[in-house]
Design a protein around this motif. Structure first.
Motif, PDB file in Angstrom:
ATOM      1  N   UNK A   1      17.205  -2.556  54.548  1.00 62.75           N
ATOM      2  CA  UNK A   1      18.253  -2.427  53.535  1.00 62.75           C
ATOM      3  C   UNK A   1      19.622  -2.224  54.181  1.00 62.75           C
ATOM      4  N   UNK A   2      19.644  -1.511  55.297  1.00 55.55           N
ATOM      5  CA  UNK A   2      20.918  -1.330  56.029  1.00 55.55           C
ATOM      6  C   UNK A   2      21.452  -2.690  56.497  1.00 55.55           C
ATOM      7  N   UNK A   3      20.545  -3.525  57.026  1.00 54.88           N
ATOM      8  CA  UNK A   3      20.943  -4.859  57.495  1.00 54.88           C
ATOM      9  C   UNK A   3      21.414  -5.724  56.328  1.00 54.88           C
ATOM     10  N   UNK A   4      20.746  -5.582  55.190  1.00 52.65           N
ATOM     11  CA  UNK A   4      21.135  -6.362  54.014  1.00 52.65           C
ATOM     12  C   UNK A   4      22.556  -6.018  53.574  1.00 52.65           C
ATOM     13  N   UNK A   5      22.860  -4.719  53.552  1.00 55.22           N
ATOM     14  CA  UNK A   5      24.204  -4.280  53.129  1.00 55.22           C
ATOM     15  C   UNK A   5      25.271  -4.802  54.079  1.00 55.22           C
ATOM     16  N   UNK A   6      24.960  -4.789  55.385  1.00 58.78           N
ATOM     17  CA  UNK A   6      25.914  -5.320  56.381  1.00 58.78           C
ATOM     18  C   UNK A   6      26.113  -6.814  56.156  1.00 58.78           C
ATOM     19  N   UNK A   7      25.021  -7.538  55.946  1.00 62.45           N
ATOM     20  CA  UNK A   7      25.102  -8.986  55.749  1.00 62.45           C
ATOM     21  C   UNK A   7      25.830  -9.324  54.454  1.00 62.45           C
TER      22      UNK A   7
ATOM     23  N   UNK B   1      24.558  -5.198  44.146  1.00 63.38           N
ATOM     24  CA  UNK B   1      23.983  -4.272  43.169  1.00 63.38           C
ATOM     25  C   UNK B   1      22.482  -4.074  43.415  1.00 63.38           C
ATOM     26  N   UNK B   2      21.779  -5.182  43.702  1.00 64.84           N
ATOM     27  CA  UNK B   2      20.335  -5.114  43.956  1.00 64.84           C
ATOM     28  C   UNK B   2      20.035  -4.317  45.226  1.00 64.84           C
ATOM     29  N   UNK B   3      20.829  -4.515  46.254  1.00 66.25           N
ATOM     30  CA  UNK B   3      20.604  -3.806  47.521  1.00 66.25           C
ATOM     31  C   UNK B   3      20.864  -2.310  47.365  1.00 66.25           C
ATOM     32  N   UNK B   4      21.928  -1.955  46.616  1.00 64.05           N
ATOM     33  CA  UNK B   4      22.221  -0.531  46.382  1.00 64.05           C
ATOM     34  C   UNK B   4      21.110   0.126  45.555  1.00 64.05           C
ATOM     35  N   UNK B   5      20.583  -0.629  44.561  1.00 65.10           N
ATOM     36  CA  UNK B   5      19.463  -0.110  43.753  1.00 65.10           C
ATOM     37  C   UNK B   5      18.232   0.086  44.631  1.00 65.10           C
ATOM     38  N   UNK B   6      17.994  -0.838  45.547  1.00 72.05           N
ATOM     39  CA  UNK B   6      16.853  -0.730  46.464  1.00 72.05           C
ATOM     40  C   UNK B   6      17.004   0.503  47.349  1.00 72.05           C
ATOM     41  N   UNK B   7      18.247   0.773  47.780  1.00 77.70           N
ATOM     42  CA  UNK B   7      18.507   1.947  48.621  1.00 77.70           C
ATOM     43  C   UNK B   7      18.165   3.236  47.866  1.00 77.70           C
ATOM     44  N   UNK B   8      18.531   3.295  46.593  1.00 82.44           N
ATOM     45  CA  UNK B   8      18.218   4.474  45.775  1.00 82.44           C
ATOM     46  C   UNK B   8      16.707   4.640  45.615  1.00 82.44           C
TER      47      UNK B   8
ATOM     48  N   UNK C   1       9.006  -3.559  46.498  1.00 86.19           N
ATOM     49  CA  UNK C   1      10.390  -3.415  46.954  1.00 86.19           C
ATOM     50  C   UNK C   1      10.652  -4.299  48.172  1.00 86.19           C
ATOM     51  N   UNK C   2       9.658  -4.392  49.044  1.00 82.15           N
ATOM     52  CA  UNK C   2       9.796  -5.259  50.226  1.00 82.15           C
ATOM     53  C   UNK C   2       9.961  -6.721  49.800  1.00 82.15           C
ATOM     54  N   UNK C   3       9.210  -7.143  48.785  1.00 80.53           N
ATOM     55  CA  UNK C   3       9.338  -8.502  48.264  1.00 80.53           C
ATOM     56  C   UNK C   3      10.742  -8.729  47.676  1.00 80.53           C
ATOM     57  N   UNK C   4      11.256  -7.678  47.007  1.00 78.75           N
ATOM     58  CA  UNK C   4      12.605  -7.785  46.442  1.00 78.75           C
ATOM     59  C   UNK C   4      13.639  -7.927  47.548  1.00 78.75           C
ATOM     60  N   UNK C   5      13.479  -7.163  48.627  1.00 79.12           N
ATOM     61  CA  UNK C   5      14.404  -7.263  49.758  1.00 79.12           C
ATOM     62  C   UNK C   5      14.346  -8.662  50.385  1.00 79.12           C
ATOM     63  N   UNK C   6      13.131  -9.199  50.481  1.00 80.61           N
ATOM     64  CA  UNK C   6      12.965 -10.546  51.045  1.00 80.61           C
ATOM     65  C   UNK C   6      13.666 -11.574  50.163  1.00 80.61           C
ATOM     66  N   UNK C   7      13.600 -11.348  48.867  1.00 81.94           N
ATOM     67  CA  UNK C   7      14.250 -12.259  47.920  1.00 81.94           C
ATOM     68  C   UNK C   7      15.766 -12.211  48.098  1.00 81.94           C
ATOM     69  N   UNK C   8      16.316 -11.002  48.223  1.00 80.68           N
ATOM     70  CA  UNK C   8      17.771 -10.853  48.424  1.00 80.68           C
ATOM     71  C   UNK C   8      18.171 -11.513  49.740  1.00 80.68           C
TER      72      UNK C   8
END
Length: 570
Positions: A327-333, A349-356, A396-403
């Motif tokens: 999630x940290x890498x996603x936010x940077x990207x 928005x999706x990445x911040x929700x995932x972080x929460x 959640x991992x699948x959601x991160x992969x989707x993002x």
């Protein structure tokens, strides 16, 4: 002469009547004699000797009652039914003598029915007499067989009393009851009450059969209870105590209650065996086995859950660390790409929700782990909660992969569309050279308008792609529009050139017929005007094609096939 004939006829009639009457009487007499012979045969089969023998026998109770009943039946046959038959036959004979043939026939039928009835009664009487006279002998044979079976049971019970345990006393009581019944049988036989003795035999045979079943079933169920079931109960109690000492936690105190219930049921089974309620004991034993299996399952569930919990704790800790880093890498990207693209899928928005959610899952994991360490939660409960948490982390991992795939798609789509743009620009230049190479006198306005319309769209796509920050939604729409335009233009270009070339080929073929058909020159001239002045190649082709087909049917199809064949291999 007439009187003589009449007289002869009357005499013949009288003679015929006499002969007929004689024959009818003779037939009736013969029937009466046959019935009388049948009656005498029945009389000879009278069981007189058996009746007399029965009267001399010493009988009592039900046997005496049966004997008296049979004697009454015999007396009824001898004193009432046979005299009635004799009376019917006498009446039939008298009626025959008096030429009353109808009454004679009725009496004969009545006598015949009565004879049949008496014959049936006599057979039944004979059978019952035989059965009554043989009953004593049959009873003695049956009692001997029962006594042999009884002694076998007593011998086995004495030799293997340990195999019957708490039921031995009840079995002895049953054998004692049978001894009393044997004495009663002897008394009934001695006093001649064989009917009552026979009923007692029926009861004894049922009892001995039940006893033989007990001798087989009781050792089996006792072995199961005393060895298998008791051993399982001890194993469960020992295992439960060991697990408690090893700090295993159980979701509730049901196992303790179920163990107490097992002992109660075991006592109930033993009581049923001691009172020879074997079927009840078997049913309760089956239910007890089911209860024991359930307790085993509960103990095994906690043992297996402990191993699973240990693995899940380790896996989930690693997954949480992995998801946090991802999630940290996603936010940077996302931050990097947002400088070059308008992100339209709510990636931030999706990445911040995932972080929460990761933070919430981390708290859940810590709480469950602390409960396990402090021995405040059953392993089965912890396993259930950890498995639920594991499934949510996977989602959640699948959601991160989707993002992540969305983010990758921005750059890849940009490069792909830029490549398509180059290909479309090249296609436009090639189409222009292709048309110019055909040396056409000119191009239709409609075709030129669409060519420039497509060119404008391609230029606009190139301009949008050149912006410092791309709106990919706009890019996708323009790209799709340009692709459609270029495809349509290519199709229109091919169609335009084909129509122009075919128009010339058909005109050449049609020109061959100018001498034979005067209107051919006019058609060619008008078609040529459309071709060179208005650039209407479609109408020009239509005119010469229709004229050629009217003169030479099928010629156009031949020309067309040859043209496309050459074009294919050009």
């Amino acid at each position: 002469m007439t009187l003589e004939i009449v007289g002869i006829i009357i005499i013949l009639l009288i003679v015929a009547l006499y002969i007929t009457t004689y024959l009818i009487r003779k037939k009736h007499y013969r029937t009466i004699d046959e019935l009388d012979t049948r009656k005498k045969t029945l009389m000879e089969s009278f069981p007189t000797t058996k009746i007399q023998s029965l009267e001399k026998r010493s009988m009592s109770g039900q046997s005496r009652e049966t004997a008296d009943e049979l004697e009454k039946q015999w007396d009824n046959i001898e004193t009432q039914q046979f005299p009635a038959i004799e009376s019917m036959l006498f009446e039939a004979e008298q009626a025959t003598d008096r030429y009353r043939f109808k009454k004679a026939r009725a009496d004969q039928e009545a006598a015949k029915e009565k004879l049949t009835e008496v014959q049936t009664s006599l057979k039944l009487l004979n059978d019952r007499l035989d059965a009554l006279m043989k009953q004593e002998e049959e009873n003695l044979k049956r009692i001997e067989t029962i006594k042999k079976r009884y002694h076998t049971i007593r011998k086995d019970l004495l030799a293997k009393s340990f195999s019957f345990g708490r039921s031995a006393e009840a079995l002895e009581e049953r054998l004692g009851t049978m001894e009393t019944d044997f004495s009663t049988f002897s008394h009934l036989t001695a006093t001649g009450d064989h009917e009552e003795a026979n009923q007692l035999l029926e009861q004894l045979e049922e009892t001995i059969h039940t006893m033989e079943n007990y001798m087989t079933e009781i050792p089996q169920i006792l072995t199961k209870i005393d060895e298998d079931t008791t051993e399982q109960i001890q194993e469960i109690e020992s295992g439960y105590q060991t697990l408690k000492e090893e700090d295993y936690i159980f979701p509730d105190e049901s196992i303790k209650e179920e163990l107490a219930s097992v002992h109660v049921k075991l006592e109930s089974i033993n009581k049923a065996i001691s009172t020879l309620e074997i079927k009840q004991a078997e049913n309760e034993s089956e239910k007890l086995d089911q209860n024991i299996d359930k307790i085993y399952e509960k103990l095994e569930l906690e043992i297996e859950a402990k191993t699973e919990v240990k693995e899940l704790v380790s896996q989930i800790r690693k997954i949480l660390l992995y998801l946090k880093e991802q999630n940290r890498k996603l936010l940077v990207e996302i931050d990097r790409l947002s400088q070059s693209y308008h992100l339209y899928r709510d990636e931030l928005k999706e990445a911040e929700a995932a972080e929460e959610r990761i933070s919430e899952f981390d708290k859940q994991y810590i709480r469950i782990n602390e409960q396990i360490s402090d021995k405040k939660i059953a392993y089965s409960t912890a396993s259930e909660q950890l498995n639920t948490l594991f499934d949510e982390l996977e989602a959640l991992n699948e959601k991160q992969s989707e993002i992540s795939s969305y983010l990758t798609d921005y750059r890849e789509s940009e490069l792909e569309i830029k490549g398509d743009l180059e290909e479309m620009e090249l296609a436009m230049r090639e189409m222009k050279r292709y048309v110019e190479g055909k040396n056409l006198p000119g191009l239709p306005h409609e075709y030129l308008d669409f060519f420039f319309y497509t060119t404008d769209h391609i230029q606009k796509l190139s301009q949008v792609l050149a912006k410092p920050k791309l709106d990919m939604n706009e890019v996708y729409k323009l790209h799709e529009l340009c692709e459609d335009d270029v495809d349509q233009l290519a199709e229109k270009t091919d169609q335009l050139v084909d129509q122009a070339i075919l128009s010339e080929l058909v005109s050449q073929r049609l020109y061959r017929h100018k001498n034979d058909y005067s209107e051919v020159n006019e058609t060619i001239r008008y078609s040529r005007s459309l071709f060179t002045e208005e650039y209407d190649y479609e109408t020009a082709l239509k005119m010469v094609r229709e004229k050629l087909e009217s003169i030479e049917p099928g010629a156009f199809e031949t020309i067309e096939k040859e043209y496309y064949k050459e074009k294919k291999y050009a």
